[in-house]
Design an enzyme around this catalytic site. Structure first.
Site, mmCIF file in Angstrom:
data_model
loop_
_atom_site.group_PDB
_atom_site.id
_atom_site.type_symbol
_atom_site.label_atom_id
_atom_site.label_comp_id
_atom_site.label_asym_id
_atom_site.label_seq_id
_atom_site.Cartn_x
_atom_site.Cartn_y
_atom_site.Cartn_z
ATOM 1 N NE ARG A 146 50.912 20.677 -6.524
ATOM 2 C CZ ARG A 146 50.359 21.552 -7.243
ATOM 3 N NH1 ARG A 146 49.748 20.711 -8.330
ATOM 4 N NH2 ARG A 146 50.229 22.698 -7.378
ATOM 5 C CG HIS A 187 47.179 31.009 -9.688
ATOM 6 N ND1 HIS A 187 47.661 30.492 -8.685
ATOM 7 C CD2 HIS A 187 46.010 31.638 -8.847
ATOM 8 C CE1 HIS A 187 46.995 30.680 -7.290
ATOM 9 N NE2 HIS A 187 46.067 31.343 -7.697
ATOM 10 C CG HIS A 200 51.144 33.564 -8.430
ATOM 11 N ND1 HIS A 200 52.450 32.915 -8.047
ATOM 12 C CD2 HIS A 200 50.284 32.718 -8.296
ATOM 13 C CE1 HIS A 200 52.002 31.430 -7.890
ATOM 14 N NE2 HIS A 200 50.711 31.498 -8.168
ATOM 15 C CG ASP A 242 53.425 29.125 -10.408
ATOM 16 O OD1 ASP A 242 52.351 29.478 -10.870
ATOM 17 O OD2 ASP A 242 53.246 28.760 -9.140
ATOM 18 C CD GLN A 249 53.356 24.591 -10.125
ATOM 19 O OE1 GLN A 249 53.474 25.537 -9.026
ATOM 20 N NE2 GLN A 249 51.965 24.204 -10.165
#
Length: 646
Positions: free
Chosen positions: A366, A518, A388, A386, A384
């Site tokens: 980013r 998330h 989902h 991460d 991350q």
RNA sequence: GCCGCUGUAGCUCAGUGGUAGAGCACUUCCUUGGUAAGGAAGAGGUCGGGGGUUCAAUUCCCCCCAUCGGCUCCA
């Protein structure tokens, strides 16, 4: 007469117009001496403001967050008074309280303030504080207020007044200083017994860079010198724990201008630490039914147009890269969710399949403004932890509970014992800025609240803090020296399933839209490692630390035995190294102590003869000799104790 | 991105209008030492980069770059 209800449930009848301070006095003189402000029907008031109606009253002292903040806000006024005395003609912007102190934005005209000026201002503040001037509240009409600040030549206050309505304007004065202020304030300046002005920074008027830049002075005050001293010690301690400093010293990570700012390079020790963290979470996730997936580092522009991120963040991202022949545009992936949505879509899903949980340690990029980069906590490329979860609306609560379990397991394993959960819900008034049906939101918000309650979390509810696509729950942890960090996050999302047209076939043989959750217990590996470093001051838990053991031979005659010890330990899953440098044992110990290696094993003639090791614990000294196997067992026990707590 | 501070060896930092220094770390040698620094020698810097002023710039001036402290932003 009016009725004043106190927190203990008692009700006191007092004359209308009685002040909180008077109520305090009627309870005890000692309490009255410590009252900084009062919460009247949930609103913070001056302790000296008359109460005219029945009210719930909470007396605020230094022990209350709101008491502290009131004191700091008053301290900002005190600083303003000092500044006006020292620099006549100074103009004032705003001067609010913070979580740790206060600031005031001031316009000193041509005078350039430097940090050398701060002690002088501190001295003046203490001098004024000792006069014990009362903070006097005064309601005033807009016309009068405009006249007052026009006379004073304070254009910033006049600017502020433009947005205020008649009838809601108050001034506060103490000593020779009068300020436009909503209040409340402490009874008098005498509560301020210790002052420290911390730093100076530039800040635009109203935060707009088109406006003039003012000088912002940060400070903090205390009712006792001792508390200030402790606070300064804490600041010193924070400096010692700075992950940027420890990261360099422990050789965990580095940055290179050539590689690019905000792009961390993980050194071997740091990489080992991070790998171990990932394996730890990976293992817990597999147990909890997560399915690891892997997705590429770039994604077609169309993917982000679909997800809506292109519209919202496209201009502020790293600009797209193009294929040389076709000119197709790709973005460095700024998040993993769109990729995971496409994985969900790779085959038809039945309600029986749900929930499905895709997990990935996905590295994202980013664009962050150059001035905002900071060590590992704010970077341009990060990974991350991460995942989902795609589930049915009726599964949201259960999934939430499971994620909470996982997050708490992570916290426990890393000695984060002090945390609160912030539940972020929709704005109560304006619901237009959120997507998704009212019914689903209602359900999701209830699910989060119930899950948090069921898990016994200490929670704070914040309205209007939800993301536009769904409510969320964030974990705020307090580290070893009391600083707050936001770590794990769990978010409900109605947006992406909609945009990607995700479906599953229900028991009714109709198509339904799944809900997406998330979640990231660490948040990002970079930020988490940074917080962890500062939390434990570089002394990582035994199970995690890059090197658990330093084997230190007394002289090079025992290097071979030292290597033998290390090999034995390695076979028993204990990791370490031999320090065979040509140094005396004192130096080797010192190096290992500074390197924060948890265990030092001193080996010489005695140990070699007995097939033993002399154990020294970092920061704790000599623990005596024991057989190698016994030591390995001790290490294993210590590790397992932490990791098998689930 | 904006404002301000800073930028000298790997790290922490001195210093100067006449092209540099300390401690630690590093290399070699001596030393073989029992719980937080054994000794000696050596190597290492285009003084952040570029331009200007000057006989001469690491030092003074300007512009960039980066760090740090804030501001703004944060999927």
């Amino acid at each position: 007469m009016i009725n004043i209800s106190l927190p203990d449930g008692s009700v006191r009848q007092v004359a209308a117009g009685t002040t909180a301070l008077q109520v305090a006095q009627s309870i005890s003189e000692g309490l009255a001496r410590n009252v900084l402000a009062a919460k009247v029907n949930g609103e913070i008031w001056d302790a000296s403001r008359p109460i005219h109606t029945d009210a719930h009253l909470l007396l605020l002292t230094w022990n209350d967050v709101d008491g502290k903040k009131t004191m700091w806000h008053s301290s900002a006024h005190l600083m303003a008074e000092a500044l006006e005395a020292l620099y006549p003609g100074v103009k004032f912007g705003i001067g609010p309280a913070l979580d740790n102190g206060f600031y005031y934005d001031v316009d000193l005209g041509d005078h350039k303030l430097s940090s050398d000026d701060l002690p002088k201002i501190e001295k003046k503040m203490l001098e004024l504080a000792s006069l014990k001037k009362e903070y006097v509240r005064q309601e005033i009409s807009k016309i009068e207020a405009l006249g007052f600040f026009h006379n004073k030549g304070d254009e910033y206050k006049i600017d502020l007044l433009q947005n205020l309505n008649d009838g809601e304007i108050t001034l506060y004065s103490q000593g020779n200083f009068t300020d436009l202020c909503r209040g409340p304030h402490i009874p008098n300046t005498g509560f301020v017994k210790a002052v420290k002005l911390l730093n100076i920074a530039g800040a635009y008027w109203k935060g707009d860079e088109k406006n003039k830049q003012l000088t912002r002075i940060y400070g903090i005050t205390f009712p006792k010198q001792k508390e200030l001293d402790e606070y300064l010690v804490m600041l010193e301690e924070a400096k010692k724990r700075d992950h940027r400093k420890l990261g360099r010293e422990l050789e965990l990570f580095t940055f290179s201008d050539k590689v690019g700012m905000g792009l961390p390079l993980w050194l071997p020790a740091g990489a080992a630490l991070r790998e171990r963290l990932q394996q730890f979470l990976q293992k817990a996730q597999l147990k909890a039914g997560y399915l690891p997936v892997i997705t590429p580092h770039i994604g077609n522009k169309q993917l982000y147009i679909t997800s809506g991120h292109y519209e919202k963040y496209g201009k502020d991202s790293f600009q797209p890269i193009r294929t040389p022949q076709e000119g197709e545009e790709f973005f460095l992936k700024p998040m993993n969710c769109p990729h995971h949505c496409e994985i969900y879509k790779s085959k038809p899903r039945s309600y029986k399949d749900l929930p499905v949980r895709f997990a990935e340690f996905g590295t994202v990029y980013r664009y962050e403004q150059s001035g905002e980069l900071h060590g590992l906590t704010r970077v341009r490329g990060f990974t991350q932890d991460d995942a989902h979860l795609f589930c049915r609306p009726d599964q949201v609560k259960e999934e939430f509970c499971k994620v909470i379990d996982l997050v708490l397991y992570v916290f426990r394993s890393l000695d984060f014992t002090d945390y609160t959960a912030q539940i972020s819900l929709r704005d109560k008034e304006d619901r237009s800025k959120y997507i998704g049906t009212d019914e689903n939101w209602e359900k999701a918000e209830q699910s989060i609240i119930e899950a948090a309650t069921e898990k016994g979390l200490r929670t704070v509810v914040e309205y209007g803090e939800a993301a536009f696509y769904g409510p969320k729950l964030d974990f705020m942890v307090k580290d070893a020296i009391g600083r707050k960090w936001q770590l794990g996050t769990i978010q409900v999302d109605y947006n992406l399933p909609e945009r990607f047209e995700l479906e599953y076939t229900g028991a009714d043989n109709q198509k339904h839209r799944p809900v997406m959750i998330h979640r990231a217990p660490f948040g990002s590996m970079e930020r988490f490692v940074a917080v962890l470093i500062e939390h434990c001051a570089g002394k990582f838990p035994l199970w995690l630390t890059p090197q658990q053991v330093a084997v230190l031979p007394i002289s090079d005659k025992f290097n071979d035995y030292a290597k033998e010890v290390l090999e034995t330990l390695q076979q028993l899953d204990v990791r370490g190294f031999v320090d065979d440098s040509n140094e005396k044992i004192g130096k080797k110990i010192r190096d290992a102590e500074i390197g924060k290696v948890p265990y030092m094993l001193i080996v010489g003639e005695k140990e070699a003869a007995d097939k033993a090791v002399s154990v020294r614990r970092q920061g704790d000294g000599d623990k005596g000799a024991m057989p190698i196997a016994a030591f390995a067992q001790m290490v294993q026990n210590e590790v397992n104790e932490k990791l098998n707590a689930l």
